[in-house]
Structures are given as C-alpha cells and as structure tokens.
Design a protein around this motif. Sequence first.
Motif, PDB file in Angstrom:
ATOM      1  N   LEU A  58       5.465   2.036  -2.200  1.00  0.00           N
ATOM      2  CA  LEU A  58       4.655   2.369  -1.028  1.00  0.00           C
ATOM      3  C   LEU A  58       3.247   1.815  -1.180  1.00  0.00           C
ATOM      4  O   LEU A  58       2.652   1.325  -0.217  1.00  0.00           O
ATOM      5  N   ILE A  76       9.045   4.652  -6.272  1.00  0.00           N
ATOM      6  CA  ILE A  76       8.833   4.709  -4.821  1.00  0.00           C
ATOM      7  C   ILE A  76       7.341   4.735  -4.500  1.00  0.00           C
ATOM      8  O   ILE A  76       6.878   4.061  -3.571  1.00  0.00           O
ATOM      9  N   LEU A  77       6.567   5.506  -5.299  1.00  0.00           N
ATOM     10  CA  LEU A  77       5.119   5.549  -5.069  1.00  0.00           C
ATOM     11  C   LEU A  77       4.527   4.150  -5.189  1.00  0.00           C
ATOM     12  O   LEU A  77       3.712   3.715  -4.366  1.00  0.00           O
ATOM     13  N   ILE A 106      -4.418   5.068  -4.701  1.00  0.00           N
ATOM     14  CA  ILE A 106      -4.080   6.408  -5.194  1.00  0.00           C
ATOM     15  C   ILE A 106      -2.598   6.485  -5.524  1.00  0.00           C
ATOM     16  O   ILE A 106      -2.196   6.982  -6.576  1.00  0.00           O
ATOM     17  N   LEU A 107      -1.768   5.941  -4.602  1.00  0.00           N
ATOM     18  CA  LEU A 107      -0.325   5.925  -4.848  1.00  0.00           C
ATOM     19  C   LEU A 107      -0.024   5.145  -6.122  1.00  0.00           C
ATOM     20  O   LEU A 107       0.744   5.585  -6.977  1.00  0.00           O
ATOM     21  N   ALA A 128      -1.020   7.092  -9.245  1.00  0.00           N
ATOM     22  CA  ALA A 128      -0.062   8.150  -9.594  1.00  0.00           C
ATOM     23  C   ALA A 128       1.182   7.549 -10.240  1.00  0.00           C
ATOM     24  O   ALA A 128       1.672   8.058 -11.255  1.00  0.00           O
ATOM     25  N   SER A 158      11.984   7.428 -10.747  1.00  0.00           N
ATOM     26  CA  SER A 158      12.204   6.871  -9.411  1.00  0.00           C
ATOM     27  C   SER A 158      11.114   7.341  -8.453  1.00  0.00           C
ATOM     28  O   SER A 158      10.777   6.624  -7.515  1.00  0.00           O
ATOM     29  N   VAL A 159      10.545   8.528  -8.712  1.00  0.00           N
ATOM     30  CA  VAL A 159       9.370   8.930  -7.932  1.00  0.00           C
ATOM     31  C   VAL A 159       8.255   7.907  -8.149  1.00  0.00           C
ATOM     32  O   VAL A 159       7.634   7.425  -7.184  1.00  0.00           O
ATOM     33  N   ALA A 183       3.354  -1.701  -0.341  1.00  0.00           N
ATOM     34  CA  ALA A 183       3.586  -1.957   1.087  1.00  0.00           C
ATOM     35  C   ALA A 183       2.378  -1.570   1.930  1.00  0.00           C
ATOM     36  O   ALA A 183       2.172  -2.132   2.999  1.00  0.00           O
TER      37      ALA A 183
END
Lengths: 221, 311
Positions: free
Chosen positions: B303, B299-300, B177-178, B181, B295-296, B306
């Motif tokens: 994550l 980072i998504l 999902i991340l 997006a 940058s959002v 990770a």
Amino acid sequence: MSYDSVELGHRLITLMAAAMLVVQMLLVGQRLLPTVIALFSLQSFFLACLAAAVAYVNQAHHVYIAAGLTLLLKVIVMPLLLRRIIRQTDTQEEVEGYLNTPASILICGGLTLLGYLVAHPFSQSQGHSHGSLAVATALFLIGFFLMMNRRKAISQVVALLTAENGLFLAAIALTYGMPLIVEVGILFDLLVGVMILGILTYRIAETFESMDTSKLRRLRG
Amino acid sequence: MTLFQVLLQMVLALVLAPLINGLIRKGKALLQNRRGPGLLQPYYDLLKLWRKGTVVSRHASWIFRVTPYISFLTALMVSLMIPMITTAVPLSFFGGVIAVIYLLALGRFFVALAALDTASAFGGMGSSREMTVAAIAEPAMMLSIFSVAITAGSTNLSQVVKSTLQHQEQFLNPGHILAFAAMFIVLIAETGRIPVDNPATHLELTMIHEAMLLEYSGHYLALIEWAVALKQLVLMTLLVNIFFPVGVGSGFTAASLATGLIAFLAKLLLLALAVVLVETSNAKLRLFRVPELLSVAFILALLALASPFIF
C-alpha cells in the motif's frame, strides 16, 4: 495563525489517518480478543488526535469537544464495556474468521486500494482533503469485511465500531466538523448501541454457550 | 578523505553493532526487574568466543568453513553502503538499495546452506524455517524501501537520504508511515526478535535462527554473531535514517560529524527502546502464525508503494 502551523496541522491530519489505517490492518491480522479491543482503543485515540488537529487547523472550537468525547467514550468507556462482556461471558479469547488471515489481509489490501480509487475524484475536486477521505472509505470497507468474516459476536461489534470510526473520519475530512449537536448525538447513539449489543451478546453467550454467531441457526427450546 | 571515510564508518559499525545488542538485553532485563548483564557483555562474549578453539564436524564441507567469513563480509559491506552519520556513503559507487538487499540475502543463503551442510536435524529445521520467514520478509523490506526511493527518485541510499533531508515535509507522508510500520515488522522478523523468534533461547521446538548456528563454535561463531549484530545495526540504521534523516550531516567538518553522531545514537537508542517494549510486551507467536504477521507487513509495504500513484 501562521501558514506553517496550518501546513503542519494538515500533515498531522494525514499522519493520523495513515496511523488509523495501519491499526486497522493490524486488527485484521489479530486473533486475541483483548488485543483486538486494545487496538480499537488505539485507533480511536488516533481519531481523537485527528479531530483535535482538524479543530486547530480550521479554528472550529466545537470540534475540540467532539475530540474530547471521542477520547472519553471510544478510547476509555467502550473498551471497558467490551472487556466486561468478555469477563462475564468467560469466552475463549481466540477469534476465528471464515477466511484465513493471509487471505483476509490480501482482501483488505484490495479494499484499501478500492477506497483510494473511489475517493480519488473527490480529493481532486476538494483540493486539500489530504487523502483522509480515502483512508475513511478504506476503514469503512474493511470494517464491514471484518463484520462478515468474524464469527464471534463481540469482534463483530468491534468491527462495526471501526467502520463507524471510518465514518466519523469521513465526516471530519469532508466537512471540517459537523454541527456539535450531530456529533454528540452520534456518539451517544453509539454508546447506547454498544451497551445494547453487549447485553445481546451476553444473552447469546448465555443461551448458546458460545458467542459464535454461526451457531444461531440451531433451534433451542 | 575516502579512506578516512571508509575507516570511520567501518569502525563505527563494528563497534556499535554489539553495543545495540547489549542495550536491548539490558533494557529487557530492567523491564523484567532483573539487573541484567552490563552493556559491554556482548563484547566480552565475542572476545571469549574468539579465543576458544573450533570444532568442525568431519561431515562438513568447505561451505561450512567459508560461511562465517561470507556472512561477516556481506554484513560489513552492507554497513558501508548505508548513510550513518553523513549522507556520503563509502561504497556509494557500488550500488543502492538493490545491492543492500541482495548482499543480505547472500549472507542468509550461505548461513542456511551451512546449516544443512553438517546434516544435523536441527540445522535443516532452522534453515527451512529461516527461509520460510525470509521469503515473505524480504519482499516486504524491498517494497517499503522502494516506496521511499520512489519519492526520492533514486535507489542510491545516499541520494535518498539527501532528498528526504531537503523535503522534510515528506516525513508525515502517509505512504511513509505505512512503509515504516512494514519495515519495523521486518526488523523484528529479520533480527529474530520475540514475536517471531527468541534470541535468548535454545529450545529446539521454537528456535529459528539459533538452530542454524548450533554446529558452530569458537571464532566461527564469533564471526557469525558479529555479522548478525551488524545486520541488526544495518536494518535499524535504514529504519532511522531513511524515514527520519534528522541530523544526518552533509559535510566532513568535525562539527557536522559530531552532531550527526549524536543524532544517530539518539535515534538508535529510541528505536532500541521500541524493540525492547515490543519484545517484553509480546509472547512468541506460533510458527504457523508468523507468516500472518509478515503478510501484514507485506500488504502495508504494498500500500505504501501504491499510495504515491493513487493520491
């Protein structure tokens, strides 16, 4: 209830938790106050769906009521209250933070990782906790970071509410539904809290002609 | 069979790419209470441009002339490297995700170079902006595809889709999902859609992509426009087929191809609708705010990458 539908329910829970995290990240990157409130409303909607999924998986019918109350209060009533405050105080709609956006997003990425690390031992001992505890911890940490970082009182209130969303998620993920009386109590507590904070914000805006909390240090006769 | 496969996918990509543009434009027009041009308008535009003569600045070097072909060919090659209606990919022997990303980067590099080549002020501005956006969008795209590739255990896209098809339960994996997006934000940025760039304007203060193409005309412009449409189709296909590979056929029977085609078109239609909604409900961001949005996404994606290690 068949095994498949339980499995599907667990996946839905994970999915909704991830969606809440995505919304939280968008909140950090967002500057316009009305959009911030709309995002909070969306996050609460995902929370309500998650609560409904938990209720379905664990056959805990009272959690449906908690989900319905979340839907009513956090998705509809609280955003309406917050919007009314914005209208009344007639503030500029841009939110400024102390840190710039890319830096705060990076920090929030780090906080999410921290949340995962902290929740890791719990999820291993719990078995099926589908990482929602990790997401909850992350939401909580990011909510507090937002509260520190934002200047406008109203966006600090929204930050507090997202941190509370994290708490609610953690409670649901760990206990599969607290007793109904506790949940109802928390929700109404929160509603009253938002109302009081709203009045306070209105007062701040009236007295200081701004909602910027860093200006509160100035004495005013 | 391989030749048939290559031809099928090539024709499909070439024909479908302008149609997606037409669909998005029509959708936007309908939401703005306009009738809007017909769905086939992008084809007419390409045909019109193809027939017109070209004007080339006398300061332009060979780079200016060769860029449209490079841009078109890289986009076409990439479109042959991703699974569209079957999991089998015509150019699967050639490379996976990494080749896809670098071929797209190669096309972008040459377009930016060609924009600098004619020494017009707008061209330079456009390529500088495009590179600023790309510098953040590209890693975000890489990371989000890699996060899926890690779960699948391969960087070969046809393997990725096959393994996701076998493990359907991974659809609702939070990491995916991340990544989805993040990839959606990248799609908006890379295709020059509204919060980042406006494809419908030539206002000098705001344009990013169009500024680079100002000096092009005639069939050069047609090639580049087609390449841009192909790139958009490629990104949308990646988005729908890697994350939701429902209906992607495995064999070469007529039935599996037909269901694959229908599922593919339906998924593209849904995604185009999402793009239309985003474009209509948002205002264009100030240029300095664009890196914040990206940058959002970054980072998504980070994550997402990770999350399988941490869970």
